[in-house]
Enzyme design. Sequence first.
Site, PDB file in Angstrom:
ATOM      1  N   SER A  46     -11.627  11.349 -63.628  1.00 41.19           N
ATOM      2  CA  SER A  46     -10.648  11.465 -64.719  1.00 41.19           C
ATOM      3  C   SER A  46      -9.220  11.251 -64.232  1.00 41.19           C
ATOM      4  O   SER A  46      -8.295  11.207 -65.043  1.00 41.19           O
ATOM      5  CB  SER A  46     -10.773  12.828 -65.398  1.00 41.19           C
ATOM      6  OG  SER A  46     -10.616  13.874 -64.460  1.00 41.19           O
ATOM      7  N   HIS A  47      -9.008  11.133 -62.915  1.00 39.69           N
ATOM      8  CA  HIS A  47      -7.641  10.970 -62.408  1.00 39.69           C
ATOM      9  C   HIS A  47      -7.502   9.856 -61.377  1.00 39.69           C
ATOM     10  O   HIS A  47      -6.567   9.842 -60.590  1.00 39.69           O
ATOM     11  CB  HIS A  47      -7.112  12.311 -61.888  1.00 39.69           C
ATOM     12  CG  HIS A  47      -6.872  13.257 -63.015  1.00 39.69           C
ATOM     13  ND1 HIS A  47      -7.895  14.011 -63.574  1.00 39.69           N
ATOM     14  CD2 HIS A  47      -5.770  13.520 -63.755  1.00 39.69           C
ATOM     15  CE1 HIS A  47      -7.413  14.716 -64.585  1.00 39.69           C
ATOM     16  NE2 HIS A  47      -6.133  14.432 -64.722  1.00 39.69           N
ATOM     17  N   ASP A 187     -11.357  14.327 -68.896  1.00 37.90           N
ATOM     18  CA  ASP A 187     -12.823  14.290 -69.014  1.00 37.90           C
ATOM     19  C   ASP A 187     -13.265  14.287 -70.471  1.00 37.90           C
ATOM     20  O   ASP A 187     -14.346  13.777 -70.790  1.00 37.90           O
ATOM     21  CB  ASP A 187     -13.444  15.460 -68.241  1.00 37.90           C
ATOM     22  CG  ASP A 187     -13.413  15.211 -66.741  1.00 37.90           C
ATOM     23  OD1 ASP A 187     -13.854  14.125 -66.315  1.00 37.90           O
ATOM     24  OD2 ASP A 187     -12.925  16.072 -66.005  1.00 37.90           O
TER      25      ASP A 187
HETATM   26  P1  NDP Z   1     -14.244  20.546 -62.375  1.00 37.84           P
HETATM   27  O1  NDP Z   1     -14.643  21.563 -63.371  1.00 37.84           O
HETATM   28  O2  NDP Z   1     -15.023  19.300 -62.300  1.00 37.84           O
HETATM   29  O3  NDP Z   1     -14.224  21.176 -60.913  1.00 37.84           O
HETATM   30  C1  NDP Z   1     -13.429  22.283 -60.629  1.00 37.84           C
HETATM   31  C2  NDP Z   1     -13.618  22.747 -59.201  1.00 37.84           C
HETATM   32  O4  NDP Z   1     -14.886  23.389 -59.090  1.00 37.84           O
HETATM   33  C3  NDP Z   1     -13.627  21.636 -58.167  1.00 37.84           C
HETATM   34  O5  NDP Z   1     -12.992  22.082 -57.007  1.00 37.84           O
HETATM   35  C4  NDP Z   1     -15.115  21.380 -57.941  1.00 37.84           C
HETATM   36  O6  NDP Z   1     -15.413  20.857 -56.655  1.00 37.84           O
HETATM   37  C5  NDP Z   1     -15.673  22.768 -58.081  1.00 37.84           C
HETATM   38  N1  NDP Z   1     -17.049  22.798 -58.540  1.00 37.84           N
HETATM   39  C6  NDP Z   1     -17.600  22.074 -59.541  1.00 37.84           C
HETATM   40  N2  NDP Z   1     -18.893  22.403 -59.692  1.00 37.84           N
HETATM   41  C7  NDP Z   1     -19.166  23.366 -58.774  1.00 37.84           C
HETATM   42  C8  NDP Z   1     -20.324  24.106 -58.429  1.00 37.84           C
HETATM   43  N3  NDP Z   1     -21.482  23.942 -59.065  1.00 37.84           N
HETATM   44  N4  NDP Z   1     -20.240  24.984 -57.410  1.00 37.84           N
HETATM   45  C9  NDP Z   1     -19.083  25.184 -56.743  1.00 37.84           C
HETATM   46  N5  NDP Z   1     -17.948  24.504 -57.023  1.00 37.84           N
HETATM   47  C10 NDP Z   1     -17.988  23.612 -58.026  1.00 37.84           C
HETATM   48  O7  NDP Z   1     -12.686  20.150 -62.568  1.00 37.84           O
HETATM   49  P2  NDP Z   1     -11.771  20.260 -63.843  1.00 37.84           P
HETATM   50  O8  NDP Z   1     -12.462  19.571 -64.969  1.00 37.84           O
HETATM   51  O9  NDP Z   1     -11.363  21.656 -64.069  1.00 37.84           O
HETATM   52  O10 NDP Z   1     -10.506  19.396 -63.375  1.00 37.84           O
HETATM   53  C11 NDP Z   1     -10.676  18.021 -63.100  1.00 37.84           C
HETATM   54  C12 NDP Z   1      -9.414  17.448 -62.514  1.00 37.84           C
HETATM   55  O11 NDP Z   1      -8.424  17.317 -63.516  1.00 37.84           O
HETATM   56  C13 NDP Z   1      -8.775  18.253 -61.388  1.00 37.84           C
HETATM   57  O12 NDP Z   1      -8.577  17.387 -60.293  1.00 37.84           O
HETATM   58  C14 NDP Z   1      -7.444  18.691 -61.955  1.00 37.84           C
HETATM   59  O13 NDP Z   1      -6.389  18.783 -61.026  1.00 37.84           O
HETATM   60  C15 NDP Z   1      -7.172  17.572 -62.943  1.00 37.84           C
HETATM   61  N6  NDP Z   1      -6.204  18.003 -63.949  1.00 37.84           N
HETATM   62  C16 NDP Z   1      -4.910  17.589 -63.849  1.00 37.84           C
HETATM   63  C17 NDP Z   1      -3.971  18.026 -64.759  1.00 37.84           C
HETATM   64  C18 NDP Z   1      -2.540  17.664 -64.625  1.00 37.84           C
HETATM   65  O14 NDP Z   1      -1.738  18.137 -65.410  1.00 37.84           O
HETATM   66  N7  NDP Z   1      -2.145  16.860 -63.668  1.00 37.84           N
HETATM   67  C19 NDP Z   1      -4.334  18.889 -65.877  1.00 37.84           C
HETATM   68  C20 NDP Z   1      -5.729  19.290 -65.865  1.00 37.84           C
HETATM   69  C21 NDP Z   1      -6.625  18.844 -64.939  1.00 37.84           C
HETATM   70  P3  NDP Z   1     -15.648  19.257 -56.449  1.00 37.84           P
HETATM   71  O15 NDP Z   1     -14.281  18.630 -56.558  1.00 37.84           O
HETATM   72  O16 NDP Z   1     -16.274  19.117 -55.116  1.00 37.84           O
HETATM   73  O17 NDP Z   1     -16.564  18.809 -57.565  1.00 37.84           O
HETATM   74  O1  PYC Z   2      -6.832  15.872 -67.538  1.00 38.13           O
HETATM   75  O2  PYC Z   2      -5.960  17.579 -68.581  1.00 38.13           O
HETATM   76  C1  PYC Z   2      -5.853  16.542 -67.930  1.00 38.13           C
HETATM   77  C2  PYC Z   2      -4.508  16.067 -67.562  1.00 38.13           C
HETATM   78  C3  PYC Z   2      -3.323  16.399 -68.128  1.00 38.13           C
HETATM   79  C4  PYC Z   2      -2.338  15.706 -67.449  1.00 38.13           C
HETATM   80  C5  PYC Z   2      -2.947  14.968 -66.493  1.00 38.13           C
HETATM   81  N1  PYC Z   2      -4.267  15.217 -66.568  1.00 38.13           N
END
Ligand code: NDP
Ligand code: PYC
Length: 335
Positions: A46-47, A187
């Site tokens: 997603s990024h 996502d």
């Molecule tokens: P996920 O829910 O996919 O994963 C969250 C964390 O949990 C990761 O470190 C992942 O490790 C870990 N994880 C996932 N499954 C398991 C499991 N079964 N057991 C143990 N650990 C686990 O991520 P999100 O959907 O919450 O976020 C996705 C991305 O979006 C992130 O990189 C986040 O920074 C980005 N984002 C950016 C924003 C922005 O404003 N710039 C805003 C919101 C999100 P692993 O990576 O190894 O899968």
């Molecule tokens: O995936 O939620 C998100 C997000 C917000 C800004 C960048 N990524």
Amino acid sequence: MSQERIPFDELVSLLTQVFRRHGTSETAADVLARNCASAQRDGSDSHGVFRMPGYLSTLASGWVDGNAQPVVEDCAPGFVAVDAGNGFAQPALEAGRELLLEKVRQNGIALMAIRNSHHFAALWPDVEPFARQGLVALALVNSMACVVPAGGRKPLFGTNPISFAAPRTGHDPLVFDLATCAIAHGDVQIAAKEGKTLPEGYGVDADGQPTCDPEKILDGGALLPFGGYKGSALSMMVELMAAALTGGNFSFEFDWSGHPGAKTPWTGELLIVIDPARGAGSNFADRTETLVQAMVGVGQTRQPGDRRYRQRAESQRLGVAITAADLAYLKGLLD
Ligand code: NDP
Ligand code: PYC
């Protein structure tokens, strides 16, 4: 969907050229390209390249300044601030990194408060390098109002991720990176594109009714915090630390309606970096490993970061996976 493989350095170079061609400084292009290619390499789908149309439409809209010159401020013995100048957060972090590290080494702890910045990326690239230097790092960033606080009726918080990295003896750092809502906005977009439904409890439609349809969440609906009031409290903390403390906007405070095509939230980011060698935890990386082994011992065999590191190793062996359509899209941007 046919898939290709491209060496990491080639992808960085391609993305750098794209950013340069679409209005960023050489420094910003270099930093953003490496960040985006790293996400693609590690399977942060997603990024990675998925975000390029959003970066480019934002640059074209004039919402963000791709040529901003970050201004680093030495505020206190443990406090670095960076005014990103309405540019991207990652070049601002690079601009302040040296001073931050100097303060961490001097004081054992320091923070960097980035404001007036746009963060459109995964957060783990901001913390993992510190752990590779033996440090513990925590990063918080707020985004755009699309998450309803627990018990609330309207979106107010951003998707507000928290990322943490700790050194681990004999292994890559232990890193987690998670949105404080049930699923990252990126996502949801991917699920909508692929015609998938989401699990219950992730979002609501425009009438505030629960929905599993990502299109309805994107079309006037909203996301929910993970874990009810607990995730909501963490999201609230991110707003305070990444925006109030840095001088950035809360997720609900900026109005990008005058910039059609703008996608990057104009907010702030806070980083806290600790040198564990300065305290009783001088064997911190060993202790991390002890904890991980204990977790494995009770059955948690998959640690946060494991999937990414596995994907990284595969990308290093075979090249970074990218769809033929995305690769053609990137090359087409240079015509
Ligand atoms: P996920 O829910 O996919 O994963 C969250 C964390 O949990 C990761 O470190 C992942 O490790 C870990 N994880 C996932 N499954 C398991 C499991 N079964 N057991 C143990 N650990 C686990 O991520 P999100 O959907 O919450 O976020 C996705 C991305 O979006 C992130 O990189 C986040 O920074 C980005 N984002 C950016 C924003 C922005 O404003 N710039 C805003 C919101 C999100 P692993 O990576 O190894 O899968
Ligand atoms: O995936 O939620 C998100 C997000 C917000 C800004 C960048 N990524």
